[in-house]
Design an enzyme around this catalytic site. Structure first.
Site, PDB file in Angstrom:
ATOM      1  N   LYS A  26     -18.893   0.467   6.120  1.00  0.00           N
ATOM      2  CA  LYS A  26     -19.510  -0.895   5.740  1.00  0.00           C
ATOM      3  C   LYS A  26     -20.259  -0.592   4.595  1.00  0.00           C
ATOM      4  O   LYS A  26     -21.195   0.121   4.488  1.00  0.00           O
ATOM      5  CB  LYS A  26     -20.354  -1.406   7.023  1.00  0.00           C
ATOM      6  CG  LYS A  26     -21.286  -2.361   6.644  1.00  0.00           C
ATOM      7  CD  LYS A  26     -20.474  -3.742   7.113  1.00  0.00           C
ATOM      8  CE  LYS A  26     -21.516  -5.194   6.897  1.00  0.00           C
ATOM      9  NZ  LYS A  26     -22.118  -5.120   8.178  1.00  0.00           N
ATOM     10  N   VAL A  27     -20.082  -1.630   3.466  1.00  0.00           N
ATOM     11  CA  VAL A  27     -20.812  -1.467   2.307  1.00  0.00           C
ATOM     12  C   VAL A  27     -21.146  -3.101   1.904  1.00  0.00           C
ATOM     13  O   VAL A  27     -20.801  -3.922   2.603  1.00  0.00           O
ATOM     14  CB  VAL A  27     -19.957  -0.953   0.958  1.00  0.00           C
ATOM     15  CG1 VAL A  27     -19.526   0.523   1.410  1.00  0.00           C
ATOM     16  CG2 VAL A  27     -18.984  -1.721   0.997  1.00  0.00           C
ATOM     17  N   HIS A  71     -30.993  -9.701   7.603  1.00  0.00           N
ATOM     18  CA  HIS A  71     -30.871  -9.507   8.706  1.00  0.00           C
ATOM     19  C   HIS A  71     -31.702 -10.134   9.750  1.00  0.00           C
ATOM     20  O   HIS A  71     -31.992 -11.172   9.454  1.00  0.00           O
ATOM     21  CB  HIS A  71     -30.696  -8.118   9.216  1.00  0.00           C
ATOM     22  CG  HIS A  71     -29.668  -7.354   8.410  1.00  0.00           C
ATOM     23  ND1 HIS A  71     -28.238  -7.801   8.480  1.00  0.00           N
ATOM     24  CD2 HIS A  71     -29.349  -6.037   8.042  1.00  0.00           C
ATOM     25  CE1 HIS A  71     -27.283  -7.028   7.810  1.00  0.00           C
ATOM     26  NE2 HIS A  71     -28.223  -6.029   7.363  1.00  0.00           N
TER      27      HIS A  71
END
Length: 290
Positions: free
Chosen positions: A54-55, A156
């Site tokens: 995941k990037v 987030h």
């Protein structure tokens, strides 16, 4: 042989990858998982450190010689953009910030090749801050509240908790992006290392993992909470509800258009190297190259 996978410990990633990590996806190989913030995985991917990783979409121009972009498993959406926070206002975050622009300011960001920072640079191009410091994500809000930085760029679950630190949103970069483009916000991508992973097979494993996550959310509950960094269950649920959506199962035309728009604007602004564009939607999962 086991595949190496690197994802964040955030609820959206652990929710999506629970079935794959725990050997519940038929035909998928065993997986050895590493949990790390996206700034760490962006750097590790430059070394080819993981088979699946995941990037940030913003990091793609430096990674696509060695990795395929997969059309699923990532984080895109609407109403989920990064926030620029500053002190001021009431404890509920609804009051006025203590500044209206960032000229001369020192700003804490979660990584120099994150999508959040790229959006920030596009937004602040006409009046950039005086100084940027890369700070671990979980340290940004307390440091801004303590006056160590004039502002902080957060992602987030901070969308749900920043008011607890007495902070106010100077700008929602998601609203800014959507208002200018009408497109979803491309945040995190899943890549498969060239020569190590068949991207078509990997996309199938991830889509099945997503399907199982949606079909039985309770199955991953303990796993998700164990990696949620002391996040309250209701925040975990809101986090998953926001970041795991239709684009997680398939980027689709709107998702790829968002990625192309983000990187195209960044290229035009001289912020990232140019990458070639895929010619057809059927080639998009494998044809992106530096």
């Amino acid at each position: 042989m086991a595949l190496s996978l690197a994802i964040s410990p955030c609820p959206n990633d652990t929710f999506v990858f629970h079935a794959l990590v725990h050997g519940r996806v038929p035909g998928a190989p065993p997986v050895e998982v590493t949990y790390a913030d996206v700034d760490v995985t962006n750097t590790a991917a430059e070394r080819g450190a993981f088979d699946l990783v995941k990037v940030s979409f913003a990091a793609l121009p430096w990674l696509l010689d060695d990795y395929h972009l997969l059309p699923c498993g990532g984080a895109l959406g609407r109403g989920c953009g990064p926030l620029v926070l500053t002190r001021g206002g009431g404890g509920d975050g609804a009051g006025r910030p203590d500044r209206t622009d960032l000229s001369g300011a020192t700003v804490a960001v979660p990584g120099d090749r994150t999508t959040a920072y790229l959006l920030f640079r596009l937004w602040s191009a006409e009046r950039p801050p005086a100084r940027i410091e890369v700070v671990p994500f979980h340290e940004i809000m307390p440091a801004v509240a303590a006056g160590k930085y004039d502002a902080g760029l957060v992602i987030h679950e901070a969308r749900f908790t920043y008011h607890r630190h007495g902070l106010t949103a100077l700008v929602d970069l998601g609203e800014w992006w959507e208002g200018h483009t009408g497109l979803p916000i491309p945040l995190g991508a899943i890549l498969a290392r060239r020569g190590a992973v068949d991207p078509v097979a990997a996309a199938g494993w991830i889509r099945e993992s997503v399907r199982q996550a949606w079909a039985d959310p309770a199955a991953s509950r303990d796993y998700v909470l164990s990696h949620a960094q002391e996040m309250e269950p209701d925040v975990v649920d809101r986090h998953i509800g926001l970041y795991v959506n239709e684009f997680t199962a398939d980027l689709g035309d709107a998702g790829f258009a968002a990625v192309e728009a983000l990187l195209g604007r960044a290229v035009d602004a001289g912020l990232v190297p140019r990458i070639s564009r895929p010619q057809t939607s059927s080639s998009r999962a494998t044809a992106w190259t530096s």
